[in-house]
Design a protein around this motif. Structure first.
Motif, PDB file in Angstrom:
ATOM      1  N   ASP A 198      -2.417 -19.727  -6.665  1.00 31.84           N
ATOM      2  CA  ASP A 198      -1.757 -20.150  -5.430  1.00 31.84           C
ATOM      3  C   ASP A 198      -1.812 -21.669  -5.262  1.00 31.84           C
ATOM      4  O   ASP A 198      -0.851 -22.285  -4.786  1.00 31.84           O
ATOM      5  CB  ASP A 198      -2.348 -19.418  -4.211  1.00 31.84           C
ATOM      6  CG  ASP A 198      -3.860 -19.512  -4.125  1.00 31.84           C
ATOM      7  OD1 ASP A 198      -4.488 -19.920  -5.123  1.00 31.84           O
ATOM      8  OD2 ASP A 198      -4.426 -19.190  -3.060  1.00 31.84           O
ATOM      9  N   VAL A 199      -2.933 -22.278  -5.731  1.00 32.31           N
ATOM     10  CA  VAL A 199      -3.053 -23.735  -5.611  1.00 32.31           C
ATOM     11  C   VAL A 199      -2.012 -24.392  -6.542  1.00 32.31           C
ATOM     12  O   VAL A 199      -1.327 -25.346  -6.159  1.00 32.31           O
ATOM     13  CB  VAL A 199      -4.498 -24.177  -5.953  1.00 32.31           C
ATOM     14  CG1 VAL A 199      -4.620 -25.693  -5.957  1.00 32.31           C
ATOM     15  CG2 VAL A 199      -5.486 -23.565  -4.959  1.00 32.31           C
ATOM     16  N   LYS A 200      -1.871 -23.829  -7.746  1.00 33.84           N
ATOM     17  CA  LYS A 200      -0.875 -24.386  -8.691  1.00 33.84           C
ATOM     18  C   LYS A 200       0.538 -24.297  -8.104  1.00 33.84           C
ATOM     19  O   LYS A 200       1.325 -25.240  -8.173  1.00 33.84           O
ATOM     20  CB  LYS A 200      -0.898 -23.589 -10.002  1.00 33.84           C
ATOM     21  CG  LYS A 200      -2.123 -23.827 -10.839  1.00 33.84           C
ATOM     22  CD  LYS A 200      -2.022 -23.031 -12.115  1.00 33.84           C
ATOM     23  CE  LYS A 200      -3.307 -23.156 -12.899  1.00 33.84           C
ATOM     24  NZ  LYS A 200      -3.395 -22.262 -14.027  1.00 33.84           N
TER      25      LYS A 200
ATOM     26  N   ASN B  93      -8.254 -25.339 -14.043  1.00 34.39           N
ATOM     27  CA  ASN B  93      -9.251 -24.551 -13.313  1.00 34.39           C
ATOM     28  C   ASN B  93      -8.817 -24.179 -11.904  1.00 34.39           C
ATOM     29  O   ASN B  93      -9.640 -23.812 -11.084  1.00 34.39           O
ATOM     30  CB  ASN B  93     -10.584 -25.317 -13.269  1.00 34.39           C
ATOM     31  CG  ASN B  93     -11.121 -25.461 -14.676  1.00 34.39           C
ATOM     32  OD1 ASN B  93     -11.160 -24.481 -15.420  1.00 34.39           O
ATOM     33  ND2 ASN B  93     -11.484 -26.678 -15.056  1.00 34.39           N
ATOM     34  N   SER B  94      -7.531 -24.297 -11.647  1.00 35.25           N
ATOM     35  CA  SER B  94      -7.087 -23.962 -10.290  1.00 35.25           C
ATOM     36  C   SER B  94      -6.521 -22.547 -10.234  1.00 35.25           C
ATOM     37  O   SER B  94      -6.021 -22.024 -11.229  1.00 35.25           O
ATOM     38  CB  SER B  94      -6.007 -24.937  -9.834  1.00 35.25           C
ATOM     39  OG  SER B  94      -6.564 -26.205  -9.698  1.00 35.25           O
TER      40      SER B  94
END
Ligand SMILES: C[S@@+](CC[C@H](N)C(=O)[O-])C[C@H]1O[C@@H](n2cnc3c(N)ncnc32)[C@H](O)[C@@H]1O
Length: 580
Positions: free
Chosen positions: A547-549, A543-544
């Motif tokens: 950019d967070v990944k 669910n990320s």
């Protein structure tokens, strides 16, 4: 001068400055070529490798390495040689050629006992340069040496194929064809493009090019006429040129960027189909949101990204509002917003290529269709940066075979992950030899202020670096998976003589305490870094956001590199204790 972007990467105070025009830098790199001195005279082939160039800033480092291995730059192969003898000589030729093609990072990390391969790039360049010579020899060869040449050629081909087998990480095809991109290809072909590629969608990388037939080494996968290249000339021909040239020292890259912001919305543009196929969002590090930036806490990529965005903002503020106010008919306000400026920056960073045009000018260009090729650490296409004078086209030759249906990769350059994230928005699969952590040491000078000789032997420099210890191939004791120049530097500094010696294995009687001090110094640098980066994070991957990944991937990579260095130091200490 208004450079488009000056980007300062500041990892442990080491400064690198990137200019816009440095993107896809290795595209125009010149390869030294081996030559043939005599063919067939007395049934002997003589292959002369180019001598180490005096212009090469890495000259003394390369010379040291080739001398340490007793490598020559001239090799003779009698036609009567057995296969074993031919292959032994080829091994020497390959080793010497690898050194010739080394770049700074490869040279830095190569121990005297490490004969290569040093990187897929180095290997492909070296093997291809030998292959070119063998092919030229074969074309005029007499019977007595043909057999020798075939043995050489077969072995080189096997080696090239094995580079690919060991280094390629295939992407998963999501969708085989792409309608809009098909239209772009058809438009290109109508305007003189020749291609053996088609476009597919890949899970990890969006669009990419796939070979539509088997491509052999030297084949041209793609050929783009110069007239389809988006270059500085287009700005010069436009009504923008007059107001822009009045700006003191504005760089042509910046002019082109501003031109592309308007051309994107020009329904009569000659490049309409090209602009229509560009993504609405580029997803590079420059667009990272707050969550992704907070993941990067403790890494220097965070600082790099913030600085880069800040500099872009400054550029925008200095240029766009004034141009829109002073020339509203040329620079319409709605086309020159910050968001559109950022989009254009990301377009040029992730798709721009350095090209030498037929008039000899070097500039950053957009090359329709070629901009759909993805990057790999083990690319098919290494060199593509010069328009062929005779055909007035840009040719993309493959340096390793590409089977029909296989993705055909380009080299964007020898960049670390931080650079690829910032300007392209991805981390390549596989071991990136250019993922280094630079280290600056203050003790570069003697007491009289003279600088010490360093590992290159060329000029004063204090920067050393480390990378994942798993990449080290040295079997010698007392190397600890650490780079030889760093060890040599620490040994000499800790010994107190301040003279940096060429990397070498310490003498058997070297004091163990001294070695312990070296390893403890490295630990004193990297243990705090590891603490700063924190433990492996738990997070909801599915669910990320993208950019967070990516930020998590980057942090993981940094953690892996740093902990490989600390582990190496601890096992070095254990080894010293065990031999006490
Ligand atoms: C020159 S474009 C290549 C075409 C691009 N895939 C597209 O769909 O437009 C460069 C961009 O492709 C993506 N890319 C290139 N190589 C990649 C790779 N090895 N892995 C993931 N993404 C990649 C990145 O988004 C990069 O900014």
């Amino acid at each position: 001068m208004i450079p488009f972007l000056v980007f300062i990467s500041d990892y442990n105070n080491s400064r690198e400055i990137f200019f816009f025009a440095k993107k896809k830098k290795n595209s125009s790199r010149k390869i030294p070529m081996a030559t043939v001195e005599e063919v067939g005279r007395g049934g002997m082939v003589t292959i002369c490798l180019p001598p180490l160039s005096k212009e090469d800033p890495l000259l003394s480092g390369k010379k040291r390495l080739s001398d340490a291995r007793n490598l020559k730059f001239k090799y003779q192969l009698p036609a009567s040689s057995s296969t074993e003898e031919v292959l032994q000589i080829l091994d020497q030729i390959v080793q010497a050629t690898r050194i010739l093609h080394m770049d700074e990072i490869e040279l830095y990390f190569a121990g005297d006992d490490d004969c290569g391969p040093y990187s897929p790039r180095n290997e492909l360049e070296s093997l291809n340069s030998i292959l070119i010579v063998i092919n030229s020899l074969l074309s005029g060869a007499k019977n007595d040496i043909i057999q020798v040449l075939h043995v050489l050629k077969n072995r080189i081909m096997t080696m090239i194929n094995s580079v690919a087998v060991q280094n390629i990480h295939e992407m998963i095809i999501e969708k085989l064809d792409a309608d809009t991109e098909e239209m772009l290809l058809t438009w290109g072909e109508d305007h003189g493009v020749r291609t053996k590629l088609k476009i597919s969608y890949f899970k990890e990388a969006g669009r990419g090019a796939v070979a539509s037939e088997d491509l052999s080494i030297g084949d041209i996968a793609l050929e783009i006429p110069e007239s389809l290249i988006i270059s500085e000339d287009l700005v010069r021909e436009s009504d923008m040129y007059d107001p822009l040239k009045k700006l003191d020292g504005i760089a042509s890259d910046t002019m082109l960027l501003l031109w592309s912001m308007r051309e994107r919305y020009n329904s009569n543009s000659r490049f309409k189909i090209y602009f229509d196929t560009l993504p609405e969002e580029f997803n590079t590090g420059l667009s990272f949101g707050v969550d992704a930036l907070s993941v990067l806490e403790g890494t220097l990529l965070l600082e790099e990204l913030l600085q880069a965005r800040e500099l872009l903002h400054q550029q925008y503020d200095a240029l766009c509002p004034k141009l829109c106010a002073n020339y509203p008919n040329i620079f319409q306000q709605e086309l020159y917003t910050w968001d559109k400026f950022l989009w254009a920056c990301e377009l040029w960073y992730s798709n721009g290529m350095k090209v030498v045009l037929s008039d000899g000018k070097l500039g950053t260009c957009l090359v329709p269709i070629a901009g759909l090729l993805n990057h790999s650490l083990c690319p098919h296409i290494l060199h593509y940066g010069r328009v062929d004078q005779s055909t007035k086209s840009l040719k993309f030759h493959v340096s390793r075979p590409c089977k029909a249906g296989e993705q055909c990769y380009l080299s964007y350059g020898t960049f670390p992950g931080s650079h690829l994230i910032t300007f392209y928005g991805f981390l390549p699969k596989g071991d990136n030899p250019y993922d280094v952590i630079p280290l600056d040491f203050d003790d570069c000078c003697n007491e009289d202020g003279r600088s010490n000789e360093t590992w290159t032997g060329e000029s004063s420099r204090t920067t050393h670096m480390v990378r994942g210890a798993w990449l080290s191939k040295s079997d010698r004791p007392h190397t600890y998976g650490l780079p030889p120049p760093l060890l040599a530097h620490l040994r000499s500094v800790l010994k107190g003589d301040g003279i940096e010696e060429p990397p070498e294995v310490p003498k058997a009687d070297m004091h163990k305490e001294h070695e312990r001090a070296v390893l403890k110094t490295v630990l004193s640098i990297f243990n705090p870094m590891l603490e700063g980066i924190g433990d492996s994070d738990d997070f909801d991957w599915d669910n990320s956001r993208w950019d967070v990944k990516l930020a998590f991937d980057y942090k993981d990579l940094q953690r892996r590199i740093i902990s490989s260095v600390t582990k190496s130091c601890y096992s070095g200490l254990e080894m010293l204790d065990a031999s006490a």
